[in-house]
Design a protein around this motif. Structure first.
Motif, mmCIF file in Angstrom:
data_model
loop_
_atom_site.group_PDB
_atom_site.id
_atom_site.type_symbol
_atom_site.label_atom_id
_atom_site.label_comp_id
_atom_site.label_asym_id
_atom_site.label_seq_id
_atom_site.Cartn_x
_atom_site.Cartn_y
_atom_site.Cartn_z
ATOM 1 N N PRO A 157 9.363 -5.034 9.700
ATOM 2 C CA PRO A 157 10.641 -4.962 10.414
ATOM 3 C C PRO A 157 11.479 -3.781 9.950
ATOM 4 O O PRO A 157 11.369 -3.324 8.804
ATOM 5 C CB PRO A 157 11.318 -6.294 10.045
ATOM 6 C CG PRO A 157 10.216 -7.190 9.626
ATOM 7 C CD PRO A 157 9.174 -6.320 9.007
ATOM 8 N N GLU A 158 12.309 -3.286 10.835
ATOM 9 C CA GLU A 158 13.130 -2.120 10.534
ATOM 10 C C GLU A 158 13.960 -2.323 9.269
ATOM 11 O O GLU A 158 14.143 -1.394 8.470
ATOM 12 C CB GLU A 158 14.055 -1.818 11.716
ATOM 13 C CG GLU A 158 14.769 -0.483 11.629
ATOM 14 C CD GLU A 158 13.814 0.706 11.669
ATOM 15 O OE1 GLU A 158 14.107 1.717 10.995
ATOM 16 O OE2 GLU A 158 12.792 0.618 12.360
ATOM 17 N N SER A 159 14.441 -3.548 9.052
ATOM 18 C CA SER A 159 15.292 -3.829 7.898
ATOM 19 C C SER A 159 14.545 -3.717 6.572
ATOM 20 O O SER A 159 15.162 -3.593 5.516
ATOM 21 C CB SER A 159 15.879 -5.242 8.023
ATOM 22 O OG SER A 159 14.848 -6.216 8.068
ATOM 23 N N GLU A 160 13.204 -3.765 6.603
ATOM 24 C CA GLU A 160 12.406 -3.715 5.377
ATOM 25 C C GLU A 160 11.667 -2.387 5.211
ATOM 26 O O GLU A 160 10.971 -2.182 4.219
ATOM 27 C CB GLU A 160 11.380 -4.856 5.379
ATOM 28 C CG GLU A 160 12.001 -6.249 5.442
ATOM 29 C CD GLU A 160 10.948 -7.338 5.610
ATOM 30 O OE1 GLU A 160 9.809 -7.149 5.153
ATOM 31 O OE2 GLU A 160 11.257 -8.376 6.220
ATOM 32 N N ARG A 161 11.814 -1.489 6.172
ATOM 33 C CA ARG A 161 11.019 -0.271 6.162
ATOM 34 C C ARG A 161 11.446 0.714 5.071
ATOM 35 O O ARG A 161 10.628 1.489 4.574
ATOM 36 C CB ARG A 161 11.101 0.418 7.528
ATOM 37 C CG ARG A 161 10.378 -0.346 8.613
ATOM 38 C CD ARG A 161 10.572 0.323 9.966
ATOM 39 N NE ARG A 161 9.941 1.619 10.025
ATOM 40 C CZ ARG A 161 8.638 1.805 10.260
ATOM 41 N NH1 ARG A 161 7.850 0.773 10.439
ATOM 42 N NH2 ARG A 161 8.133 3.005 10.311
ATOM 43 N N HIS A 162 12.728 0.670 4.685
ATOM 44 C CA HIS A 162 13.213 1.636 3.695
ATOM 45 C C HIS A 162 12.413 1.542 2.404
ATOM 46 O O HIS A 162 12.033 2.578 1.816
ATOM 47 C CB HIS A 162 14.693 1.424 3.409
ATOM 48 C CG HIS A 162 15.204 2.293 2.293
ATOM 49 N ND1 HIS A 162 15.452 3.638 2.451
ATOM 50 C CD2 HIS A 162 15.468 2.006 0.983
ATOM 51 C CE1 HIS A 162 15.868 4.147 1.295
ATOM 52 N NE2 HIS A 162 15.882 3.179 0.400
ATOM 53 N N ASP A 163 12.148 0.310 1.926
ATOM 54 C CA ASP A 163 11.413 0.147 0.674
ATOM 55 C C ASP A 163 9.988 0.677 0.799
ATOM 56 O O ASP A 163 9.438 1.232 -0.163
ATOM 57 C CB ASP A 163 11.380 -1.329 0.258
ATOM 58 C CG ASP A 163 12.707 -1.791 -0.317
ATOM 59 O OD1 ASP A 163 13.550 -0.929 -0.653
ATOM 60 O OD2 ASP A 163 12.912 -3.014 -0.432
ATOM 61 N N ILE A 164 9.365 0.511 1.981
ATOM 62 C CA ILE A 164 8.021 1.034 2.198
ATOM 63 C C ILE A 164 8.038 2.556 2.129
ATOM 64 O O ILE A 164 7.221 3.180 1.435
ATOM 65 C CB ILE A 164 7.466 0.577 3.562
ATOM 66 C CG1 ILE A 164 7.400 -0.950 3.642
ATOM 67 C CG2 ILE A 164 6.094 1.198 3.808
ATOM 68 C CD1 ILE A 164 6.371 -1.581 2.759
ATOM 69 N N LEU A 165 8.997 3.162 2.835
ATOM 70 C CA LEU A 165 9.092 4.624 2.844
ATOM 71 C C LEU A 165 9.346 5.161 1.438
ATOM 72 O O LEU A 165 8.755 6.159 1.026
ATOM 73 C CB LEU A 165 10.202 5.073 3.796
ATOM 74 C CG LEU A 165 10.072 4.646 5.262
ATOM 75 C CD1 LEU A 165 11.225 5.227 6.081
ATOM 76 C CD2 LEU A 165 8.759 5.097 5.851
ATOM 77 N N ALA A 166 10.240 4.480 0.706
ATOM 78 C CA ALA A 166 10.560 4.923 -0.652
ATOM 79 C C ALA A 166 9.350 4.789 -1.578
ATOM 80 O O ALA A 166 9.100 5.650 -2.419
ATOM 81 C CB ALA A 166 11.737 4.115 -1.194
ATOM 82 N N ALA A 167 8.595 3.697 -1.421
ATOM 83 C CA ALA A 167 7.420 3.472 -2.267
ATOM 84 C C ALA A 167 6.348 4.522 -2.017
ATOM 85 O O ALA A 167 5.730 5.037 -2.954
ATOM 86 C CB ALA A 167 6.859 2.075 -2.029
#
Length: 250
Positions: free
Chosen positions: A179-189
């Protein structure tokens, strides 16, 4: 230029369907290399060939200059080649602590004795804690994987891959279904992956591709269409026509 991963004339057919066509690809050591293309281009087939899940009909695969074409999947992992999957392959009933602990213990050759090793080896415990922390999993480390938000599950899969200490990591759509709300952590990782690990990324999310990759290969109908730096690929008229569209700019 040192080549970490290479294919030479790779071919794969299923019956009369040619999925991979004379594919020659070079991924430089330490690179952030993206493999993109429209649906059905053969990207996941390439990953399955690289990792030994599928056997090619023709061509060779070299890891750090050594031919691994006929090696079994687990032997490629031992040679330093690891991957994530489009759909996660995690153990639903294990916690992140247990999952990463098992991955570390397997790498150390003590997979059947992982509970004892976790409890008695400070260096192993420290590595597990550091890996969980790097991927923002400390707050859920004792929860069953099946109960985690999907973004956390994707982070856990990347954490498991890193726990094998790969020199080459294949990321198969790490942000798929998140989900869009959880994508930031994926991108950062993904952005924070250690630079001593060579990364080949397959991804449909162009924001992720262009923010991450220093080189992009475009696959169409199983064959290489264009390859180069992100800005050149984004401007290429062939790429715009078959995949990216006029709206994408470097």
């Amino acid at each position: 230029m040192t080549i970490a991963l290479e294919t030479r004339g790779l071919e794969k057919s299923f019956g009369g369907l040619r999925v991979t066509r004379d594919l020659s690809l070079k991924v430089e050591q330490g690179a952030r290399h993206a493999l993109i293309g429209p649906n059905g281009a053969g990207k996941t087939t390439v990953i399955n060939l690289l990792t030994g899940v599928l056997k090619p009909n023709a061509g060779r695969i070299l890891l750090e200059g050594n031919d691994i074409t006929d090696l079994a999947v687990h032997k490629r992992v031992l040679r330093g080649l690891s991957r994530t999957f489009q759909i996660n392959q995690l153990y639903a009933d294990l916690t992140p602590l247990e999952t990463v602990g098992l991955a570390v213990s397997e790498r150390l050759g003590r997979g059947g004795d992982w509970w004892r090793r976790m409890g008695t080896r400070d260096d192993v415990n420290q590595e597990i804690a550091e890996t969980l922390g790097r991927f923002h999993l400390l707050d859920v480390m004792n929860e069953r994987t099946a109960t985690l938000p999907y973004g956390k599950q994707r982070l856990l899969e990347i954490a498991v891959a890193i726990a094998t200490k790969p020199r080459v990591l294949l990321l198969d759509e790490p942000a798929a279904g998140v989900p869009e709300s959880e994508r930031h952590d994926i991108l950062a990782a993904v952005a924070a992956l250690p630079r001593d690990v060579t990364v080949l990324l397959i991804e449909h999310d162009m924001d992720l591709v262009f923010s991450f990759a220093d080189r992009i290969s475009v696959l169409v109908n199983g064959a290489m269409l264009v390859e180069g730096p992100p800005d050149e690929v984004a401007r290429d008229p062939q790429v715009k026509a078959v995949y990216l569209g006029e709206a994408v700019h470097a």
